[in-house]
Enzyme design. Structure first.
Site, PDB file in Angstrom:
ATOM      1  N   LYS A 199       0.736  -0.893  -0.412  1.00  0.00           N
ATOM      2  CA  LYS A 199      -0.016  -0.370  -0.316  1.00  0.00           C
ATOM      3  C   LYS A 199       0.849   1.255   0.051  1.00  0.00           C
ATOM      4  O   LYS A 199       1.006   1.535   0.421  1.00  0.00           O
ATOM      5  CB  LYS A 199      -0.648   0.155   1.291  1.00  0.00           C
ATOM      6  CG  LYS A 199      -1.599   0.497   1.170  1.00  0.00           C
ATOM      7  CD  LYS A 199      -1.872   2.017   0.994  1.00  0.00           C
ATOM      8  CE  LYS A 199      -2.044   2.656   2.146  1.00  0.00           C
ATOM      9  NZ  LYS A 199      -1.769   4.399   1.697  1.00  0.00           N
ATOM     10  N   GLU A 273      10.702   1.801  10.010  1.00  0.00           N
ATOM     11  CA  GLU A 273      11.697   2.241   9.511  1.00  0.00           C
ATOM     12  C   GLU A 273      10.526   4.049  10.175  1.00  0.00           C
ATOM     13  O   GLU A 273      10.051   4.431   8.858  1.00  0.00           O
ATOM     14  CB  GLU A 273      12.329   2.251   8.293  1.00  0.00           C
ATOM     15  CG  GLU A 273      12.314   0.743   8.045  1.00  0.00           C
ATOM     16  CD  GLU A 273      14.346   0.943   8.772  1.00  0.00           C
ATOM     17  OE1 GLU A 273      14.589   1.563   8.908  1.00  0.00           O
ATOM     18  OE2 GLU A 273      14.752   0.338   8.619  1.00  0.00           O
ATOM     19  N   CYS A 307      14.018  11.051   5.550  1.00  0.00           N
ATOM     20  CA  CYS A 307      14.299  10.659   7.072  1.00  0.00           C
ATOM     21  C   CYS A 307      15.632  10.709   7.637  1.00  0.00           C
ATOM     22  O   CYS A 307      16.079  11.231   8.888  1.00  0.00           O
ATOM     23  CB  CYS A 307      13.760   9.484   7.267  1.00  0.00           C
ATOM     24  SG  CYS A 307      15.108   8.008   5.915  1.00  0.00           S
ATOM     25  N   GLU A 403       9.772  16.901  12.856  1.00  0.00           N
ATOM     26  CA  GLU A 403      10.702  17.131  11.607  1.00  0.00           C
ATOM     27  C   GLU A 403       9.868  17.429  11.225  1.00  0.00           C
ATOM     28  O   GLU A 403       8.781  17.868  11.212  1.00  0.00           O
ATOM     29  CB  GLU A 403       9.675  15.700  11.253  1.00  0.00           C
ATOM     30  CG  GLU A 403      10.655  14.197  11.384  1.00  0.00           C
ATOM     31  CD  GLU A 403      10.269  12.878  10.721  1.00  0.00           C
ATOM     32  OE1 GLU A 403      11.584  12.727   9.726  1.00  0.00           O
ATOM     33  OE2 GLU A 403       9.581  12.804  10.598  1.00  0.00           O
TER      34      GLU A 403
HETATM   35  P1  NAP Z   1       2.810   8.503   6.868  1.00  0.00           P
HETATM   36  O1  NAP Z   1       1.436   9.611   7.328  1.00  0.00           O
HETATM   37  O2  NAP Z   1       3.286   7.933   8.933  1.00  0.00           O
HETATM   38  O3  NAP Z   1       2.193   7.862   6.258  1.00  0.00           O
HETATM   39  C1  NAP Z   1       3.359   6.682   5.613  1.00  0.00           C
HETATM   40  C2  NAP Z   1       1.918   5.130   5.250  1.00  0.00           C
HETATM   41  O4  NAP Z   1       1.192   4.922   5.809  1.00  0.00           O
HETATM   42  C3  NAP Z   1       1.730   5.806   3.923  1.00  0.00           C
HETATM   43  O5  NAP Z   1       1.451   4.804   3.312  1.00  0.00           O
HETATM   44  C4  NAP Z   1      -0.450   6.096   4.882  1.00  0.00           C
HETATM   45  O6  NAP Z   1      -0.854   5.902   3.956  1.00  0.00           O
HETATM   46  C5  NAP Z   1      -0.089   4.875   5.490  1.00  0.00           C
HETATM   47  N1  NAP Z   1      -0.566   5.004   6.552  1.00  0.00           N
HETATM   48  C6  NAP Z   1      -1.677   6.522   7.599  1.00  0.00           C
HETATM   49  N2  NAP Z   1      -2.206   5.735   8.644  1.00  0.00           N
HETATM   50  C7  NAP Z   1      -1.913   4.671   8.788  1.00  0.00           C
HETATM   51  C8  NAP Z   1      -2.823   3.574   9.344  1.00  0.00           C
HETATM   52  N3  NAP Z   1      -3.890   3.727  10.783  1.00  0.00           N
HETATM   53  N4  NAP Z   1      -2.757   2.368   8.980  1.00  0.00           N
HETATM   54  C9  NAP Z   1      -1.421   2.227   8.288  1.00  0.00           C
HETATM   55  N5  NAP Z   1      -1.260   3.382   7.696  1.00  0.00           N
HETATM   56  C10 NAP Z   1      -1.424   4.059   7.368  1.00  0.00           C
HETATM   57  O7  NAP Z   1       4.513   9.017   6.658  1.00  0.00           O
HETATM   58  P2  NAP Z   1       4.580   9.885   5.311  1.00  0.00           P
HETATM   59  O8  NAP Z   1       3.519  11.230   5.443  1.00  0.00           O
HETATM   60  O9  NAP Z   1       3.824   9.277   4.302  1.00  0.00           O
HETATM   61  O10 NAP Z   1       6.176   9.370   4.534  1.00  0.00           O
HETATM   62  C11 NAP Z   1       6.441  11.280   5.850  1.00  0.00           C
HETATM   63  C12 NAP Z   1       7.598  10.378   7.280  1.00  0.00           C
HETATM   64  O11 NAP Z   1       8.016   9.347   6.759  1.00  0.00           O
HETATM   65  C13 NAP Z   1       8.144  10.549   7.901  1.00  0.00           C
HETATM   66  O12 NAP Z   1       7.884  10.996   8.904  1.00  0.00           O
HETATM   67  C14 NAP Z   1       9.612  10.244   7.307  1.00  0.00           C
HETATM   68  O13 NAP Z   1      10.698  10.334   8.254  1.00  0.00           O
HETATM   69  C15 NAP Z   1       9.479   9.025   7.431  1.00  0.00           C
HETATM   70  N6  NAP Z   1      10.021   8.050   6.508  1.00  0.00           N
HETATM   71  C16 NAP Z   1      11.345   7.676   6.978  1.00  0.00           C
HETATM   72  C17 NAP Z   1      12.271   6.282   6.199  1.00  0.00           C
HETATM   73  C18 NAP Z   1      13.370   5.583   6.915  1.00  0.00           C
HETATM   74  O14 NAP Z   1      13.533   4.633   6.515  1.00  0.00           O
HETATM   75  N7  NAP Z   1      12.831   5.376   8.397  1.00  0.00           N
HETATM   76  C19 NAP Z   1      12.714   6.457   5.503  1.00  0.00           C
HETATM   77  C20 NAP Z   1      11.391   7.518   4.823  1.00  0.00           C
HETATM   78  C21 NAP Z   1      10.606   8.703   5.281  1.00  0.00           C
HETATM   79  P3  NAP Z   1      -1.451   7.961   3.459  1.00  0.00           P
HETATM   80  O15 NAP Z   1      -0.694   8.650   3.050  1.00  0.00           O
HETATM   81  O16 NAP Z   1      -2.251   7.272   2.063  1.00  0.00           O
HETATM   82  O17 NAP Z   1      -3.255   8.029   4.282  1.00  0.00           O
END
Ligand code: NAP
Ligand code: MG
Length: 500
Positions: A199, A273, A307, A403
């Site tokens: 997803k 992650e 990240c 962040e």
């Molecule tokens: P996010 O809001 O946490 O969303 C990540 C994914 O989870 C999206 O596909 C999102 O869907 C989905 N999601 C949201 N709520 C959910 C739930 N309750 N249950 C299951 N899935 C759910 O993160 P983002 O805004 O896309 O990405 C930015 C974040 O990713 C930052 O915090 C960054 O630090 C982190 N990141 C970490 C790494 C690492 O390797 N540590 C690498 C890249 C990014 P929708 O967005 O479609 O709602």
């Protein structure tokens, strides 16, 4: 279409991309499907226009995908040898390269990033990652053990372990490196012999959908790779599905905590992650010529939407004035504009929502007493944020602790090594960090004191497929890349054989 030359602008949008954007579909059980939950819009962050309508995956779609993935485990895929899995994965890597320019353009269109990054990171390194992981499919092995069991008397025992695929993997990815994150999860899962339901983030589902088509073209049996699009509710339906055996998530710490809590209801293994707030520590003796890469790659790679982005800069007093002046000059020289022009180094952030978040963080930083050092104009149409550096930020304020995930960093002076380490570790995150110095003795002394899953020395923000990657503290659980990534998708079974 073969991948274009990294630093050359495309000669218009490829006709293949235009055709794909007309009706992107999900992949469930080897079939392209529209989904039962309607559709949602995907936007181009460079101008805010609608790029495509993508299916909203419903709970029933999730159910069908998980059941298909389960059936594939029990069917053709489960019976394949490692060598057969390797061949399919190598074929998929070739197809990614053959369709590289189309994938790169799609990535730039949906995410906003530079076409150069799309070509080199999203496409080329994803193909390499698949090849690296394809090699592991034939190298899965257990161990044998001498055991000392003595009952019943006269019986002897030999024990060994088998490594078995954990089963159906739910993979949930963020928007910042969409194709890369898809491959970081799907490739080790396939190498281990698992099946996947992916997803992707709602902002950037297009390259994952195209990836699914290429997986089908490569010849993976039906149900091995499934891609469902939708928002967080679709992700949540996947996480709680009883047929899922393993969850792998990359995204925010906030959502990661929810997923981890949900996973524990049925004690599912979970890899997380999560977020970061990486420190970059510049010592007096550093090579100041490295401030260029420190800015371009460490701080503002992908417009700061990484990240591991170096978001907290700590500079030793002896070079503070000079380093700040240089960082300001370099940052001011960065070209801001749309990703399709590879000369632009700062591109739009991913969405209107994220644009608001980054701007709110900047306003809050100023309200909390930080001093903005730059006054750079950004284009008005599209989600452009001008890069900003802050001095005088207090360590307990949002700009230092949360962040921003945009082209924004704080700069703080320090005097001693002890002070630098205390400042670097003053965060709930622990994903990446870097030390910049010519003194190898200092490096060897300080590296063990830094609380981060990766510590770079005289570089920052550069992962490798063979180098474990993941977080200390609230930056996550588990490691991706290398053999560790494979272990995420394998169960260990001990076999104990009695004989006389
Ligand atoms: P996010 O809001 O946490 O969303 C990540 C994914 O989870 C999206 O596909 C999102 O869907 C989905 N999601 C949201 N709520 C959910 C739930 N309750 N249950 C299951 N899935 C759910 O993160 P983002 O805004 O896309 O990405 C930015 C974040 O990713 C930052 O915090 C960054 O630090 C982190 N990141 C970490 C790494 C690492 O390797 N540590 C690498 C890249 C990014 P929708 O967005 O479609 O709602
Ligand atoms: Mg989201």
């Amino acid at each position: 279409m073969r991948i274009g030359i990294p630093d050359q602008a495309p000669d218009g949008i490829s006709p293949d991309v235009t055709a794909f954007l007309k009706a992107p579909q999900m992949l469930i059980n080897g079939q392209s499907v529209g989904g039962e939950g309607g559709s949602f819009d995907v936007f181009n962050p460079a101008d805010g226009s609608v790029l495509a309508q993508v299916p909203s995956g419903s709970e029933a779609d999730v159910d069908r995908a998980v059941l298909a993935a389960k059936a594939a485990m029990a069917g053709a895929w489960g019976g394949m040898s490692g060598a057969e899995r390797t061949r399919l994965m190598l074929k998929l890597a070739d197809l990614i390269e053959e369709n590289g320019e189309e994938l790169a353009q799609l990535e730039t269109l949906e995410n906003g990033k530079s076409i150069m990054l799309s070509r080199l990171v999203e496409v080329a390194s994803s193909a390499e990652y698949l090849r690296y992981m394809a090699g592991w499919a034939t190298k899965i092995r257990g161990e044998t053990f001498d055991v000392s069991i003595s009952v019943p008397p006269g019986t002897r025992y030999t024990a060994y372990t088998r490594k078995e695929p954990v089963g159906v993997v739910a993979a949930i990815t963020p928007w910042n490196f969409p194709l890369n994150m898809c491959v970081w999860k799907v490739a080790p899962a396939l190498a281990a012999g698992c099946t996947v339901v992916l997803k992707p983030a709602e902002e950037t589902p297009l390259t994952s959908l195209r990836f699914a088509e290429l997986a089908r073209e490569a010849g993976f049996p039906d149900g091995v790779v499934n891609v469902i699009t939708g928002d967080g509710a679709t992700g949540a339906a996947l996480v709680r599905h009883p047929g899922v055996d393993k969850i792998t998530f990359t995204g925010s710490t906030e959502v990661g905590k929810k997923i981890g809590t949900q996973a524990m209801q049925t004690v599912k293994p979970v890899t997380l992650e999560l977020g970061g707030k990486a420190p970059m520590v510049f010592f007096d003796d550093m090579d100041l010529n490295l401030l260029g890469p420190a800015t371009g790659i460490g701080m503002f790679f992908n417009s700061g939407q990484t990240c591991c982005a170096g978001a907290r800069i700590y500079v030793q007093k002896g070079i503070y004035e000079e380093a700040v002046a240089t960082l300001k000059a370099i940052t001011s020289s960065l070209a801001i504009g749309e990703g399709m022009n590879p000369a632009n180094q700062i591109n739009p952030v991913v969405s209107a929502k994220h644009f608001d978040h980054v701007n709110r963080m900047i306003t809050q930083g100023i309200a909390d007493g930080a001093t903005p050092l730059l006054d750079i104009a950004a284009p008005k149409q599209g989600y452009y944020v001008a890069p900003q550096l802050f001095a005088d930020a207090r360590s307990d304020t949002a700009i230092m602790q949360d962040e921003v995930f945009g082209p924004v960093a704080t700069i703080t002076p320090f005097e001693t090594e002890e002070e630098a380490i205390a400042m670097a570790n003053d965060t709930r995150y622990g994903l990446g960090a870097s030390l910049w110095t010519r003194d190898i003795n200092r490096v060897m002394k300080l590296v063990p004191q830094v609380q981060a899953g990766t510590v770079w020395v005289n570089s920052h923000n550069i992962p490798d497929q063979n180098m474990p990657f993941g977080g200390f503290k609230q930056s996550g659980i588990g490691r991706e890349h290398g053999t560790g990534a494979l272990d995420n998708y394998l169960e260990t079974k001990s076999v104990c054989v009695a004989y006389t």
